[in-house]
Design a protein around this motif. Structure first.
Motif, PDB file in Angstrom:
ATOM      1  N   GLU A  52       1.044  -0.995   0.141  1.00 30.06           N
ATOM      2  CA  GLU A  52       0.167   0.055  -0.149  1.00 30.06           C
ATOM      3  C   GLU A  52       1.114   1.190  -0.181  1.00 30.06           C
ATOM      4  O   GLU A  52       0.304   2.525   0.284  1.00 30.06           O
ATOM      5  CB  GLU A  52      -0.874   0.053   1.143  1.00 30.06           C
ATOM      6  N   LYS A  53       1.836   1.076  -0.423  1.00 27.95           N
ATOM      7  CA  LYS A  53       3.271   1.819  -0.560  1.00 27.95           C
ATOM      8  C   LYS A  53       3.711   2.367  -2.082  1.00 27.95           C
ATOM      9  O   LYS A  53       3.466   1.547  -2.846  1.00 27.95           O
ATOM     10  CB  LYS A  53       4.232   2.389   0.538  1.00 27.95           C
ATOM     11  N   LEU A  54       3.731   3.566  -2.454  1.00 22.53           N
ATOM     12  CA  LEU A  54       4.106   4.051  -3.624  1.00 22.53           C
ATOM     13  C   LEU A  54       5.435   4.648  -3.949  1.00 22.53           C
ATOM     14  O   LEU A  54       6.089   5.574  -2.954  1.00 22.53           O
ATOM     15  CB  LEU A  54       3.002   5.070  -4.533  1.00 22.53           C
ATOM     16  N   ALA A  55       6.206   3.922  -4.034  1.00 21.85           N
ATOM     17  CA  ALA A  55       7.863   3.849  -4.515  1.00 21.85           C
ATOM     18  C   ALA A  55       8.657   4.606  -6.318  1.00 21.85           C
ATOM     19  O   ALA A  55       7.925   3.527  -6.399  1.00 21.85           O
ATOM     20  CB  ALA A  55       8.675   3.470  -3.851  1.00 21.85           C
ATOM     21  N   TYR A  56       9.462   5.066  -5.857  1.00 22.23           N
ATOM     22  CA  TYR A  56      10.064   5.410  -6.902  1.00 22.23           C
ATOM     23  C   TYR A  56      11.154   4.634  -6.873  1.00 22.23           C
ATOM     24  O   TYR A  56      12.390   4.976  -6.241  1.00 22.23           O
ATOM     25  CB  TYR A  56      10.057   6.595  -7.777  1.00 22.23           C
ATOM     26  N   GLY A  57      12.101   4.229  -7.913  1.00 22.05           N
ATOM     27  CA  GLY A  57      13.501   3.645  -7.640  1.00 22.05           C
ATOM     28  C   GLY A  57      14.192   3.903  -9.131  1.00 22.05           C
ATOM     29  O   GLY A  57      13.469   4.601 -10.002  1.00 22.05           O
ATOM     30  N   PRO A  58      15.898   3.648 -10.048  1.00 18.36           N
ATOM     31  CA  PRO A  58      16.240   3.705 -10.972  1.00 18.36           C
ATOM     32  C   PRO A  58      15.597   2.924 -12.093  1.00 18.36           C
ATOM     33  O   PRO A  58      14.321   2.001 -11.783  1.00 18.36           O
ATOM     34  CB  PRO A  58      17.380   2.848 -10.907  1.00 18.36           C
ATOM     35  N   GLY A  59      15.871   3.200 -12.973  1.00 19.95           N
ATOM     36  CA  GLY A  59      15.161   2.289 -14.668  1.00 19.95           C
ATOM     37  C   GLY A  59      15.657   1.156 -14.611  1.00 19.95           C
ATOM     38  O   GLY A  59      16.699   0.344 -13.862  1.00 19.95           O
ATOM     39  N   GLY A  60      15.585   0.544 -15.231  1.00 21.10           N
ATOM     40  CA  GLY A  60      15.455  -1.267 -15.822  1.00 21.10           C
ATOM     41  C   GLY A  60      15.558  -0.964 -17.367  1.00 21.10           C
ATOM     42  O   GLY A  60      15.992  -0.730 -18.462  1.00 21.10           O
ATOM     43  N   THR A  61      15.403  -2.830 -17.515  1.00 21.40           N
ATOM     44  CA  THR A  61      15.552  -3.363 -19.131  1.00 21.40           C
ATOM     45  C   THR A  61      14.312  -4.142 -19.246  1.00 21.40           C
ATOM     46  O   THR A  61      14.005  -4.577 -18.193  1.00 21.40           O
ATOM     47  CB  THR A  61      17.047  -4.449 -19.209  1.00 21.40           C
ATOM     48  N   ARG A  62      14.258  -3.921 -20.178  1.00 21.94           N
ATOM     49  CA  ARG A  62      13.092  -5.690 -21.000  1.00 21.94           C
ATOM     50  C   ARG A  62      12.788  -6.347 -20.152  1.00 21.94           C
ATOM     51  O   ARG A  62      12.298  -7.372 -19.924  1.00 21.94           O
ATOM     52  CB  ARG A  62      13.091  -4.961 -22.117  1.00 21.94           C
ATOM     53  N   ASP A  63      14.267  -7.225 -20.132  1.00 23.00           N
ATOM     54  CA  ASP A  63      14.498  -8.238 -19.059  1.00 23.00           C
ATOM     55  C   ASP A  63      14.043  -8.857 -17.812  1.00 23.00           C
ATOM     56  O   ASP A  63      13.487  -9.962 -17.825  1.00 23.00           O
ATOM     57  CB  ASP A  63      15.950  -8.692 -19.329  1.00 23.00           C
ATOM     58  N   GLU A  64      13.307  -7.724 -17.010  1.00 20.84           N
ATOM     59  CA  GLU A  64      12.887  -7.639 -15.788  1.00 20.84           C
ATOM     60  C   GLU A  64      11.767  -8.020 -15.462  1.00 20.84           C
ATOM     61  O   GLU A  64      11.104  -8.571 -14.556  1.00 20.84           O
ATOM     62  CB  GLU A  64      13.206  -6.771 -15.214  1.00 20.84           C
ATOM     63  N   VAL A  65      10.773  -8.241 -16.926  1.00 24.36           N
ATOM     64  CA  VAL A  65       9.546  -8.555 -17.129  1.00 24.36           C
ATOM     65  C   VAL A  65       9.170  -9.730 -18.175  1.00 24.36           C
ATOM     66  O   VAL A  65       9.564  -9.873 -19.094  1.00 24.36           O
ATOM     67  CB  VAL A  65       8.341  -7.080 -17.646  1.00 24.36           C
ATOM     68  N   PRO A  66       8.634 -11.023 -16.958  1.00 23.66           N
ATOM     69  CA  PRO A  66       7.895 -11.821 -18.954  1.00 23.66           C
ATOM     70  C   PRO A  66       7.116 -11.592 -20.062  1.00 23.66           C
ATOM     71  O   PRO A  66       6.654 -10.427 -19.498  1.00 23.66           O
ATOM     72  CB  PRO A  66       6.979 -12.446 -17.589  1.00 23.66           C
ATOM     73  N   GLU A  67       7.549 -12.841 -20.730  1.00 25.73           N
ATOM     74  CA  GLU A  67       7.128 -11.948 -21.783  1.00 25.73           C
ATOM     75  C   GLU A  67       5.944 -12.431 -21.711  1.00 25.73           C
ATOM     76  O   GLU A  67       5.021 -11.493 -22.480  1.00 25.73           O
ATOM     77  CB  GLU A  67       7.903 -13.309 -23.101  1.00 25.73           C
TER      78      GLU A  67
END
Length: 472
Positions: free
Chosen positions: A176-191
């Motif tokens: 229940e908390k919204l946070a922000y962080g550094p960018g990433g790459t497409r490989d971090e998400v399933p196909e």
């Protein structure tokens, strides 16, 4: 120096202090942290000594425009608010170069936000010990808009944990908390995941080759987004086969019944449609097409009787034919039928060994332009059509009946009951058959909440699997 691109709070704090200190735009050099320190060093921003009055519209636009990827944006925005603090009518000067630039940049940001709202696709990662599911999405916005769009997804998907990853930054909704962080790459998400496969099936079913306008499609869904959209991989083959599909539609239309012809004026009288001479399923199918017992026959293309082997152990009863079923004369061949086919296969049931029918045999709809919008049948229409459903049951004599939706449940039992009150229990019917009540597959297509849609689909498949075990 601005440390976070697109961070309005950081830029506003610096701009407010500069305005209060009377520092003109030409004496300020704005740079991002990735550009490194200035050759001449940095001076501290003067402390704000009082309130600075600016038009609300300008502040709202500035909060969006600061997200623009153009490196000159912080500087140009400061020049505009410097001028607006001294000219309250600045935004009304529509030919002013700064105002023209500001409104153009604002339009670009709002368009980018709209596209992110539309084209983010979450993929399921799993669930924790408490059963709370987590999802992730990869998106490549044109500008630094993640902080603008994250609250939208927070409001819409509060019940699940998720992360939206972009090349520049990421937003994470967890506990229940919204946070922000550094960018990433497409490989971090399933196909892909199960919900996406279901969505692709539905997208292919509603794809109308006769209305394909490539330029309009690309204007609303630019090609840069295609690589991250599950349905995009189907667009090319669907477009390639569009001409052939249109031709097949034209050929099929030659033999389709037209509800505006004199066919309906030559229907046999009611009394001839109510005899007991139907000894086979084919007899019932022909009689259903001649049925005039209720007004639904007037506008439907044809009656749609049940389909399947007479020896079927399981009978599936739906609500009524849909648009495609009405045109083809067969049950469950439209989008809901495709969802049903997938669920049957997952539950280990062979459609060819089932008898599929509907509680109402004619398509009830409301004309809307060139479209025909589905309407639920009334209890009276369902009760009148039980004549045909009872005849089908008498010939097939199924051991188990699965009702899909509340209309089907009334068609089989003759009583109105909620799916919730009947679901999850095997009921005994008069004559020895068993009954399992579940949802109609079209219900899954109407759910906007992916989390709920996935859960409902699992329950639907479980109901079908239970039927398979009982029939075995």
């Amino acid at each position: 120096m601005l440390r976070a691109p697109g961070d309005f709070a950081e830029w506003r704090g610096a701009a407010r202090g500069l305005l209060a200190g009377g520092v003109p735009p030409e004496e300020v050099s704005w740079r991002g942290s990735e550009e490194g320190a200035s050759l001449f060093g940095e001076e501290a921003v003067p402390a704000s000594t009082g309130a600075v009055s600016l038009p609300r519209e300008l502040l709202e636009m500035a909060e969006r425009v600061i997200c623009h990827r153009d490196a000159e944006v912080p500087s140009r925005l400061y020049r505009i608010i410097w001028r607006a603090a001294r000219d309250r009518q600045l935004l009304a000067r529509t030919t002013d170069d700064d105002v023209v630039w500001l409104r153009g940049a604002d339009k670009a940001i709002r368009r980018d936000v709209h596209k992110m709202h539309a084209f983010v696709r979450f993929r399921r990662l799993g669930e924790d010990a408490a059963g709370r599911e987590s999802f992730a999405a990869w998106f490549e916005p044109s500008h630094h808009i993640l902080r603008l769009t994250a609250p939208f997804f927070q409001r819409r998907f509060t019940g699940m944990d998720w992360a939206i990853i972009t090349p520049d930054a990421r937003a994470i909704w967890h506990d229940e908390k919204l946070a922000y962080g550094p960018g990433g790459t497409r490989d971090e998400v399933p196909e892909s995941d199960v919900v996406e496969d279901q969505w692709r099936t539905y997208y292919s079913a509603i794809f109308n080759p006769a209305r394909v306008k490539i330029d309009a499609m690309r204007a609303e869904m630019p090609k840069k987004y295609w690589k991250n959209l599950p349905e995009a991989q189907d667009i090319a083959p669907l477009l390639a086969g569009a001409e052939a599909r249109v031709e097949r539609m034209r050929e099929a239309a030659v033999s389709m019944a037209n509800p505006l012809t004199d066919k309906w004026r030559t229907r046999v009288p009611d009394e001839l449609a109510l005899d007991d001479d139907e000894k086979t399923l084919d007899d019932i199918a022909r009689a259903v097409d001649r049925c005039t017992r209720c007004p639904l026959y007037c506008n439907a293309t044809q009656g749609v009787a049940g389909e399947g082997p007479k020896s079927a152990k399981i009978m599936l009863v739906g609500e009524q034919p849909g648009d495609q079923e009405d045109l083809q004369g067969r049950p469950f061949v439209g989008p809901a039928g495709q969802v049903l086919n997938e669920a049957l296969a997952e539950a280990g049931l062979d459609r060819r060994r089932l008898f599929l029918t509907n509680a109402v045999k004619h398509f009830k709809f409301e004309p809307r332009g060139k479209r025909r919008l589905h309407q639920n049948p009334t209890t009276g229409e369902i009760d009148i059509c039980r004549w045909w459903l009872e005849k089908e049951r008498a010939l097939v004599q199924p051991e188990l009946i699965i009702t899909l939706g509340a209309s089907a449940l009334r068609g089989v039992t003759g009583k109105s009951a909620s799916i919730k009150s009947m679901r999850g229990t095997v009921h005994e019917l008069e004559g020895g058959s068993k009954l399992i009540a579940t949802i109609h597959p079209s219900f899954l297509l109407r759910l906007p909440d992916r989390e709920r849609a996935a859960k409902e689909r699992e329950m639907f498949v479980a109901d079908l699997a239970l039927a398979r075990k009982l029939a075995a």
